[in-house]
Design a protein around this motif. Sequence first.
Motif, mmCIF file in Angstrom:
data_model
loop_
_atom_site.group_PDB
_atom_site.id
_atom_site.type_symbol
_atom_site.label_atom_id
_atom_site.label_comp_id
_atom_site.label_asym_id
_atom_site.label_seq_id
_atom_site.Cartn_x
_atom_site.Cartn_y
_atom_site.Cartn_z
ATOM 1 N N ARG A 95 -32.165 -23.200 15.877
ATOM 2 C CA ARG A 95 -32.359 -23.144 17.320
ATOM 3 C C ARG A 95 -31.441 -24.103 18.044
ATOM 4 N NH1 ARG A 95 -37.362 -26.140 19.566
ATOM 5 N NH2 ARG A 95 -35.818 -27.784 19.185
ATOM 6 N N ASP A 96 -31.415 -25.359 17.609
ATOM 7 C CA ASP A 96 -30.604 -26.359 18.300
ATOM 8 C C ASP A 96 -29.118 -26.050 18.173
ATOM 9 O OD1 ASP A 96 -32.897 -27.605 19.027
ATOM 10 O OD2 ASP A 96 -32.556 -29.455 17.910
ATOM 11 N N CYS A 97 -28.695 -25.553 17.018
ATOM 12 C CA CYS A 97 -27.288 -25.204 16.845
ATOM 13 C C CYS A 97 -26.909 -24.070 17.798
ATOM 14 C CB CYS A 97 -27.023 -24.802 15.396
ATOM 15 S SG CYS A 97 -25.265 -24.548 15.024
ATOM 16 N N ALA A 98 -27.774 -23.056 17.914
ATOM 17 C CA ALA A 98 -27.500 -21.940 18.826
ATOM 18 C C ALA A 98 -27.445 -22.418 20.271
ATOM 19 C CB ALA A 98 -28.557 -20.854 18.655
ATOM 20 N N LEU A 99 -28.344 -23.323 20.640
ATOM 21 C CA LEU A 99 -28.331 -23.852 22.006
ATOM 22 C C LEU A 99 -27.039 -24.611 22.299
ATOM 23 C CD1 LEU A 99 -32.000 -25.204 22.282
ATOM 24 C CD2 LEU A 99 -31.038 -23.262 23.549
ATOM 25 N N LEU A 100 -26.607 -25.444 21.361
ATOM 26 C CA LEU A 100 -25.401 -26.231 21.598
ATOM 27 C C LEU A 100 -24.158 -25.347 21.611
ATOM 28 C CD1 LEU A 100 -24.260 -28.989 22.151
ATOM 29 C CD2 LEU A 100 -24.148 -29.413 19.692
ATOM 30 N N VAL A 101 -24.089 -24.357 20.732
ATOM 31 C CA VAL A 101 -22.962 -23.422 20.746
ATOM 32 C C VAL A 101 -22.872 -22.712 22.095
ATOM 33 C CG1 VAL A 101 -22.115 -21.236 19.816
ATOM 34 C CG2 VAL A 101 -22.829 -23.037 18.261
ATOM 35 N N HIS A 102 -24.003 -22.212 22.591
ATOM 36 C CA HIS A 102 -24.046 -21.505 23.871
ATOM 37 C C HIS A 102 -23.603 -22.437 25.005
ATOM 38 C CE1 HIS A 102 -26.553 -18.429 26.415
ATOM 39 N NE2 HIS A 102 -25.364 -18.647 26.923
ATOM 40 N N ALA A 103 -24.137 -23.643 25.018
ATOM 41 C CA ALA A 103 -23.818 -24.592 26.080
ATOM 42 C C ALA A 103 -22.343 -24.981 26.061
ATOM 43 C CB ALA A 103 -24.695 -25.837 25.954
ATOM 44 N N VAL A 104 -21.807 -25.254 24.878
ATOM 45 C CA VAL A 104 -20.398 -25.654 24.768
ATOM 46 C C VAL A 104 -19.482 -24.505 25.178
ATOM 47 C CG1 VAL A 104 -18.593 -26.283 23.122
ATOM 48 C CG2 VAL A 104 -20.800 -27.447 23.046
ATOM 49 N N ALA A 105 -19.838 -23.285 24.790
ATOM 50 C CA ALA A 105 -19.021 -22.129 25.155
ATOM 51 C C ALA A 105 -18.976 -21.947 26.675
ATOM 52 C CB ALA A 105 -19.562 -20.871 24.478
#
Length: 288
Positions: A95-105
């Motif tokens: 979950r946290d990895c997906a959130l950070l990927v989305h935010a960084v993108a």
Amino acid sequence: MDEAWLAAAWSHPTTRCFVVSGGQALVVDTDDGGTELVTMPSFEAPFTEAHRYFLGTDAEGVRYFALQKDGLPGRMDDVARPAGLREAGALLGPRDCALLVHAVALENWQRMHRFCSRCGERTVIAAAGHIRRCPACGAEHYPRTDPAVIMLVTDDRDRALLGRQVHWPEGHFSTLAGFVEPGESIERAVVREVAEEVGVEVDEVRYVGSQPWPFPSSLMFGFLAHARTDELRVDGEEIEEARWFSRDELREAIESGQVRKPSGISIAARLVEMWYGKPLPGRLPAEG
């Protein structure tokens, strides 16, 4: 996205948010050796001037937002630290990895596309960070995704082909990769990139899976491919060095420190371990 719904979602007592800046967010290491994003309830966020990006809703109904700032806030306690995907991606939970990927993108796209490509006027953020709208000509601009292929090539002797890019340090080897050209299929891109970078002809191109790679805006398509030829002719422009490895040769090279294996956050590690048959030995380095 409906603005009224977004406002209600932001105001909900269970909503969580975190700050993203320059591809980094605050994280905290856990007792079990993992890492978690440092989030806060939206009603406690003191950053009223930050750009607000909606990231989605989890299985428990909790909504998540990222707040884009020019800098991360001061550390919330003695254990929180700033980190990006390269440092923390392999340690974050799904979950946290997906959130950070989305935010960084989203942050990357927002910073790099502030002006209308049709008329040149400055655009404004809309749809919780997923659209930039031009107030002059009415054009709407959406986040771009650049398709790229990443592939593990093996030969008739079941050796794996790994290469070192020109800007990587000595011993840093990984799978070959490259961008898909306009009008090109992703399978054809695999064949072309391997031929261009190391002079090897491949066939039997087989899709494995994909991975978002927001450095700055790629979507990586992972493949396995079979080498019809094994003579290596590196191009010297993108690839500095390429080698064929047996499983024993790769294990010995990693254990001796002669080779740094692919980072665990990259699909490259998954492709290599599919061939290797188990996790690679040694510690995971951060990619440069």
